[in-house]
Design a protein around this motif. Structure first.
Motif, PDB file in Angstrom:
ATOM      1  N   ALA A   1     -19.013  17.983 -29.776  1.00 19.64           N
ATOM      2  CA  ALA A   1     -18.216  16.796 -30.086  1.00 19.64           C
ATOM      3  C   ALA A   1     -16.833  17.141 -30.632  1.00 19.64           C
ATOM      4  O   ALA A   1     -15.889  16.377 -30.457  1.00 19.64           O
ATOM      5  CB  ALA A   1     -18.959  15.926 -31.100  1.00 19.64           C
ATOM      6  N   ASP A   2     -16.707  18.299 -31.286  1.00 18.05           N
ATOM      7  CA  ASP A   2     -15.416  18.662 -31.871  1.00 18.05           C
ATOM      8  C   ASP A   2     -14.550  19.486 -30.914  1.00 18.05           C
ATOM      9  O   ASP A   2     -13.414  19.132 -30.634  1.00 18.05           O
ATOM     10  CB  ASP A   2     -15.607  19.396 -33.199  1.00 18.05           C
ATOM     11  CG  ASP A   2     -16.630  20.528 -33.115  1.00 18.05           C
ATOM     12  OD1 ASP A   2     -17.212  20.749 -32.041  1.00 18.05           O
ATOM     13  OD2 ASP A   2     -16.838  21.204 -34.152  1.00 18.05           O
ATOM     14  N   SER A   3     -15.101  20.559 -30.382  1.00 16.92           N
ATOM     15  CA  SER A   3     -14.310  21.463 -29.543  1.00 16.92           C
ATOM     16  C   SER A   3     -14.383  21.151 -28.060  1.00 16.92           C
ATOM     17  O   SER A   3     -13.526  21.575 -27.280  1.00 16.92           O
ATOM     18  CB  SER A   3     -14.772  22.904 -29.762  1.00 16.92           C
ATOM     19  OG  SER A   3     -16.122  23.065 -29.328  1.00 16.92           O
ATOM     20  N   GLY A   4     -15.429  20.441 -27.620  1.00 15.06           N
ATOM     21  CA  GLY A   4     -15.602  20.141 -26.203  1.00 15.06           C
ATOM     22  C   GLY A   4     -16.230  21.263 -25.404  1.00 15.06           C
ATOM     23  O   GLY A   4     -16.433  21.130 -24.197  1.00 15.06           O
ATOM     24  N   ILE A   5     -16.558  22.398 -26.060  1.00 15.31           N
ATOM     25  CA  ILE A   5     -17.160  23.500 -25.315  1.00 15.31           C
ATOM     26  C   ILE A   5     -18.620  23.174 -24.978  1.00 15.31           C
ATOM     27  O   ILE A   5     -19.273  22.403 -25.666  1.00 15.31           O
ATOM     28  CB  ILE A   5     -17.073  24.835 -26.090  1.00 15.31           C
ATOM     29  CG1 ILE A   5     -17.900  24.785 -27.375  1.00 15.31           C
ATOM     30  CG2 ILE A   5     -15.630  25.196 -26.367  1.00 15.31           C
ATOM     31  CD1 ILE A   5     -17.983  26.121 -28.110  1.00 15.31           C
ATOM     32  N   LYS A   6     -19.096  23.775 -23.907  1.00 15.79           N
ATOM     33  CA  LYS A   6     -20.478  23.551 -23.500  1.00 15.79           C
ATOM     34  C   LYS A   6     -21.403  24.411 -24.370  1.00 15.79           C
ATOM     35  O   LYS A   6     -21.114  25.577 -24.624  1.00 15.79           O
ATOM     36  CB  LYS A   6     -20.674  23.868 -22.018  1.00 15.79           C
ATOM     37  CG  LYS A   6     -22.026  23.393 -21.469  1.00 15.79           C
ATOM     38  CD  LYS A   6     -22.196  23.698 -19.986  1.00 15.79           C
ATOM     39  CE  LYS A   6     -21.276  22.901 -19.108  1.00 15.79           C
ATOM     40  NZ  LYS A   6     -21.563  21.438 -19.171  1.00 15.79           N
TER      41      LYS A   6
END
Length: 468
Positions: free
Chosen positions: A413-418
Motif C-alpha cells: 500500500a505504501d511503496s506499490g511493490i509486489k
C-alpha cells in the motif's frame, strides 16, 4: 581438358573465398540464476533469438558465427574472463558492472555498459533477510549483529548505504562477512547467520522457500539498482552491427516475456531452477522490478554511486568516467531498427501494466493499488483480484477444493511493490478492507495514522474467514 582445368580453377577460387571467410566469435557470459539477466542471456539462448538478427550482408556476407555461452553465479568471475579476452559480452548488476569497467581500465583496456536489462529506480530487488524463526522485524534490530553478503555485489553496495542511513559505523556497529547465496541459504536454514543481504532473486527466493523472512527492501534506501549488459569496447568498435544484433535479440526477449510472463517464468524455472512464482514476482505485470533497456538518470547515478563505493571499499583508487563508460548508441540503434521509440521509453517509469478482470466478479480491474493475485499450480495463468480480501475469500474456496497454491501476491500500500502475501503484513480497517505492507512496523504506523488493526497473513486470513 581445358574445361576440366577451368572448373578446377573455379572450384579452387570458390574454396579460397570460403577459406578466407571470417569466423566471428560471439562469446556471451550470463547469470542464469540472476533472473534480472534473463532477457540478456537465458531467454536469448534458449529461444535461439540471436541468429535472427546477426548481420548476413555487407562485410558480414561470408562471415561464419561461432556463438559461445557461459553461465556464472556472480559478476566477478564473469569479469575476469572478459578482461582475459575469453568473453565478448557479459550481463551483471550495476556494482559488479562498475568493477568490470575498473578492471578493464586497470588492464589497459575498456569495457562499455551498453544497456539496462531490468531494475528499479527506487532500489527494489536487493534486500535483507533473516531466518524464519528470528524475532528481528526490521533493520534497526540488527545493530551489533552479523550480516553476511556476497562481497563486491550490488547487494553489498545496498547494505553499506542502508547502514550509513542508520548512522552506523560499518566497522563497529555491525559485523559484515562475505557469503555467497548458496552458502547463505544453508546458513539461514540452520540459524548459523543472523541476517543476509543479497541481490535478485534471493531476498525473495529464500522467503518463498520458507526458511527466511525479508525485513528490508532496497527501495527503503532509495538506492536505484539494475542489471545490464556490457561489451568489450574493442569488440564493439570492430563489430558494431553484432552488438546491435545482440540488443535486438534482447528487445525481442523482453517483448515475449511481457506478453506471456507465466510461460517464460516457467522456462526460467526449468533452466535455472528458480521457481516460476519468484520469476513472476519480479517480472510479471506490476512486478517488483521493471524490465527496461533505457539509460534513465537514476541508473546512470547507480553506476556513479557504485564507483564511489568501490573507492570506499578500496577496490580502486581512481574514478571512472561514467559518460564514457555508459554508451547508449547501440541500444538506440537497436530500438530504431526494432521500430521503437527510445526517448519515449526513456521517459516511461511505469511498471509493466496489467489488463485483467477480477477472477471472482468478472469485472474489469481499474484500480491496481490493492491488487492481489493467486497462482494455482497446474494453471497457465495467474488469477487476478481487485483486493486482498477478495483474493483471501477465493483462497479459502480453492483450499476447500484441494487446490495446490503456488503463490499469493499483494501490492504494498505504501511503496506499490509486489509482495509475497503470505510473508506480508496487513491493516484491516473498519470496512473490512485489507492493505498490504512488507514490514510489521510499516503496517503498525499506517494503522496508527489511519485507524485499523495490523495483522500478519495468518491473522488477516482468520479474521476474514470469521467475518464471513
Amino acid at each position: 581438358m581445358h574445361l576440366r582445368t577451368t572448373l578446377a580453377g573455379l572450384a579452387l577460387a570458390i574454396g579460397s573465398i570460403h577459406a578466407q571467410a571470417e569466423t566471428i566469435r560471439i562469446a556471451i557470459g550470463t547469470q542464469d540464476t540472476t533472473i534480472n539477466c534473463a532477457t540478456g542471456g537465458l531467454l536469448i539462448r534458449e529461444l535461439g533469438l540471436l541468429d535472427k538478427y546477426l548481420p548476413k550482408d555487407g562485410k558480414y556476407k561470408d562471415a561464419q558465427y561461432k556463438v559461445e555461452w557461459k553461465n556464472f553465479t556472480s559478476g566477478a568471475p564473469l569479469t575476469n574472463e572478459m578482461v582475459a579476452g575469453k568473453l565478448d559480452f557479459g550481463a551483471m548488476a550495476d556494482f559488479p558492472g562498475s568493477f568490470n569497467g575498473v578492471a578493464f581500465r586497470d588492464a589497459g583496456k575498456q569495457s562499455l555498459f551498453i544497456t539496462v536489462l531490468s531494475g528499479s529506480t527506487r532500489g527494489s530487488g536487493n534486500g535483507i533477510v533473516v531466518p524464519a524463526s528470528s524475532p528481528v522485524q526490521s533493520l534497526e534490530q540488527l545493530k551489533g549483529k552479523t550480516i553476511s553478503v556476497p562481497f563486491a555485489s550490488t547487494a553489498h553496495g545496498m547494505l553499506l548505504r542502508a547502514i550509513a542511513a542508520q548512522g552506523w559505523d560499518p566497522e563497529k556497529d555491525v559485523r559484515i562477512i562475505a557469503q555467497a547465496p548458496e552458502i547463505a541459504g544453508s546458513a539461514l536454514r540452520s540459524n548459523r547467520i543472523e541476517a543476509h543481504a543479497d541481490f535478485v532473486p534471493f531476498a525473495e527466493l529464500f522467503p518463498n522457500r520458507g526458511f527466511a523472512r525479508k525485513i528490508y527492501d532496497g527501495s527503503q534506501a532509495n538506492a536505484p539498482t539494475f542489471h545490464g549488459a556490457l561489451v568489450d569496447a574493442a569488440y564493439a568498435k570492430k563489430y558494431p552491427e553484432i552488438v546491435t544484433a545482440y540488443l535486438r535479440a534482447s528487445i525481442e526477449a523482453d517483448r515475449l516475456f511481457a506478453a506471456e510472463p507465466e510461460k517464460y517464468s516457467e522456462l526460467i524455472e526449468k533452466v535455472a531452477g528458480i521457481e516460476a512464482e519468484v520469476n513472476y514476482l519480479f517480472h510479471g505485470p506490476l512486478g517488483l522490478q521493471t524490465r527496461d533497456h533505457t539509460w534513465k538518470p537514476e541508473y546512470r547515478q547507480a553506476v556513479a554511486t557504485s564507483i564511489d563505493t568501490l573507492k570506499l571499499l578500496k577496490k580502486t583508487d581512481r574514478g571512472l568516467d561514467v559518460d564514457q563508460f555508459i554508451d547508449d548508441q547501440y541500444i538506440r540503434a537497436a530500438f530504431q531498427q526494432s521500430g521503437q521509440d527510445y526517448d519515449q521509453a526513456l521517459a516511461n517509469y511505469a511498471q509493466l501494466p496489467l489488463q485483467a478482470n477480477d477472477a471472482a466478479s468478472g469485472q474489469p480491474i481499474t484500480d491496481f493499488k490493492r491488487l492481489a493475485q493467486i497462482w494455482v499450480r497446474g494453471e497457465d495463468k495467474v488469477r487476478h483480484y481487485a483486493s486482498p480480501e477478495a483474493a483471501l475469500s477465493a483462497l479459502a474456496q480453492l483450499e476447500e477444493e484441494g487446490k495446490d497454491i503456488r503463490a499469493i501476491y499483494a501490492q504494498a500500500a505504501d511503496s506499490g511493490i509486489k509482495l509475497l502475501a503470505n510473508q506480508a503484513w496487513f491493516v484491516r480497517n473498519d470496512k473490512g478492507e485489507l492493505s498490504a505492507f512488507l514490514l510489521k512496523e510499516q503496517a503498525e504506523a499506517y494503522a496508527q495514522r489511519n485507524g485499523g488493526t495490523a495483522l500478519d497473513f495468518v491473522s488477516a486470513n482468520q479474521t476474514l474467514v470469521a467475518s464471513r
